[in-house]
Design a protein around this motif. Structure first.
Motif, PDB file in Angstrom:
ATOM      1  N   GLY A 124      -4.290   1.843   4.193  1.00 13.59           N
ATOM      2  CA  GLY A 124      -4.791   2.472   2.985  1.00 13.59           C
ATOM      3  C   GLY A 124      -5.951   3.404   3.279  1.00 13.59           C
ATOM      4  N   GLN A 125      -6.782   3.019   4.216  1.00  9.59           N
ATOM      5  CA  GLN A 125      -7.905   3.859   4.650  1.00  9.59           C
ATOM      6  C   GLN A 125      -7.406   5.193   5.210  1.00  9.59           C
ATOM      7  N   ILE A 126      -6.359   5.136   6.041  1.00 12.51           N
ATOM      8  CA  ILE A 126      -5.769   6.353   6.614  1.00 12.51           C
ATOM      9  C   ILE A 126      -5.132   7.209   5.520  1.00 12.51           C
ATOM     10  N   PHE A 127      -4.382   6.573   4.632  1.00 12.18           N
ATOM     11  CA  PHE A 127      -3.746   7.287   3.525  1.00 12.18           C
ATOM     12  C   PHE A 127      -4.788   7.995   2.657  1.00 12.18           C
ATOM     13  N   LEU A 161      -7.968   6.432  -5.091  1.00 11.79           N
ATOM     14  CA  LEU A 161      -8.166   6.716  -3.663  1.00 11.79           C
ATOM     15  C   LEU A 161      -9.238   5.804  -3.072  1.00 11.79           C
ATOM     16  N   ARG A 162     -10.293   5.548  -3.833  1.00 11.50           N
ATOM     17  CA  ARG A 162     -11.361   4.668  -3.360  1.00 11.50           C
ATOM     18  C   ARG A 162     -10.840   3.243  -3.187  1.00 11.50           C
ATOM     19  N   ALA A 163     -10.051   2.778  -4.163  1.00  9.87           N
ATOM     20  CA  ALA A 163      -9.464   1.433  -4.064  1.00  9.87           C
ATOM     21  C   ALA A 163      -8.485   1.355  -2.895  1.00  9.87           C
ATOM     22  N   LEU A 164      -7.723   2.429  -2.688  1.00 10.01           N
ATOM     23  CA  LEU A 164      -6.772   2.472  -1.580  1.00 10.01           C
ATOM     24  C   LEU A 164      -7.493   2.396  -0.246  1.00 10.01           C
ATOM     25  N   ALA A 218       0.830  -1.209   0.000  1.00  6.48           N
ATOM     26  CA  ALA A 218       0.000   0.000   0.000  1.00  6.48           C
ATOM     27  C   ALA A 218       0.861   1.253   0.000  1.00  6.48           C
ATOM     28  N   SER A 219       1.891   1.258   0.828  1.00  2.92           N
ATOM     29  CA  SER A 219       2.796   2.413   0.894  1.00  2.92           C
ATOM     30  C   SER A 219       3.507   2.621  -0.428  1.00  2.92           C
ATOM     31  N   ASN A 220       4.033   1.543  -0.998  1.00  2.00           N
ATOM     32  CA  ASN A 220       4.773   1.647  -2.256  1.00  2.00           C
ATOM     33  C   ASN A 220       3.890   2.160  -3.399  1.00  2.00           C
ATOM     34  N   GLU A 221       2.629   1.693  -3.414  1.00  2.00           N
ATOM     35  CA  GLU A 221       1.709   2.156  -4.450  1.00  2.00           C
ATOM     36  C   GLU A 221       1.456   3.659  -4.327  1.00  2.00           C
ATOM     37  N   VAL A 222       1.266   4.128  -3.104  1.00  2.00           N
ATOM     38  CA  VAL A 222       0.998   5.550  -2.887  1.00  2.00           C
ATOM     39  C   VAL A 222       2.182   6.395  -3.317  1.00  2.00           C
ATOM     40  N   GLU A 227      -0.287  10.260 -10.530  1.00  4.13           N
ATOM     41  CA  GLU A 227      -1.347   9.376 -11.029  1.00  4.13           C
ATOM     42  C   GLU A 227      -2.531   9.269 -10.066  1.00  4.13           C
ATOM     43  N   LEU A 228      -2.538  10.064  -9.019  1.00  2.00           N
ATOM     44  CA  LEU A 228      -3.616   9.975  -8.039  1.00  2.00           C
ATOM     45  C   LEU A 228      -4.928  10.468  -8.629  1.00  2.00           C
ATOM     46  N   ASN A 229      -5.976   9.706  -8.414  1.00  2.00           N
ATOM     47  CA  ASN A 229      -7.323  10.128  -8.818  1.00  2.00           C
ATOM     48  C   ASN A 229      -8.337   9.523  -7.850  1.00  2.00           C
TER      49      ASN A 229
END
Length: 210
Positions: free
Chosen positions: A73-76, A63-66, A45-49, A57-59
């Motif tokens: 991921g919920q906190i991020f 964010l919903r999938a994260l 999760a961290s690496n993806e963010v 690439e954030l959209n």
């Protein structure tokens, strides 16, 4: 049948002790399954963010999938969604979400701690009841009826042993899980601080762990 044979000499107090043992066992297995680092704060999760931020690439879809991927991921996701409102708002939103996540991580631990506390007391109560029966038997029939005396003493000893047998592992696992929660929380705090610093330009993204 063997379980019933063991419970009968201990009297009715063995029933709540048995219930406590089943409850404690269920909580221990459930918490072992739930409090896994790979489930709560996966490195992926961290690496993806970091990858999304670096490549812009954030959209909303990501964010919903994260948010649905893991508690970290919920906190991020909540923090990133509020990043545009400034550092302080982002930090506050992360702290509020983290409070809920920690609450979920500590679920059932209060019940496990309660089991660790009350089962020795139930055992002690069984001991007192057993000794009362012994003295009542002595008062009514003297010391000649060895069977009645043995039954009362057996009840006293069994409930004490049963209560301690349940309480000791319950207490050990209660402390173990609290420690595990603390370790996971510290790890998530470090990742959340890193996220705030990266988003607001105070820290460079390091993708060396990928």
């Amino acid at each position: 049948m063997d379980v019933l044979d063991l419970l009968k000499p201990g009297g009715m107090i063995m029933v709540p002790i048995l219930i406590c043992s089943i409850l404690a066992t269920a909580i221990i297995f459930e918490r072992f399954w739930t409090l896994r680092v790979s489930k709560i704060a996966p490195k992926k999760a961290s690496n993806e963010v970091w990858h999304w931020i670096k490549n812009k690439e954030l959209n909303s879809k990501k964010l919903r999938a994260l948010k649905e991927s893991s508690p970290l991921g919920q906190i991020f996701a909540v923090g990133l969604a509020n990043a545009k409102h400034g550092r302080e708002v982002m930090k506050e939103s992360i702290e509020q979400e983290a409070t809920q996540v920690v609450h979920d991580m500590e679920r059932f631990l209060t019940a496990l701690g309660t089991v660790a506390v009350i089962t020795p007391l139930l055992g002690l109560l069984g001991t007192v009841i057993g000794m009362i029966k012994v003295f009542a038997a002595i008062q009514l029939e003297g010391t000649g009826n060895a069977a009645i005396l043995a039954g009362g003493i057996s009840e006293a000893l069994l409930t004490t042993a049963a209560g301690l047998t349940v309480a000791i592992p319950a207490l050990i696992f209660h402390r173990y899980f609290l420690r595990r929660v603390d370790e996971i929380v510290i790890s998530m705090e470090q990742e959340a601080i890193k996220l705030v610093e990266v988003v607001h330009g105070d820290r460079e993204i390091d993708l060396g762990g990928e």
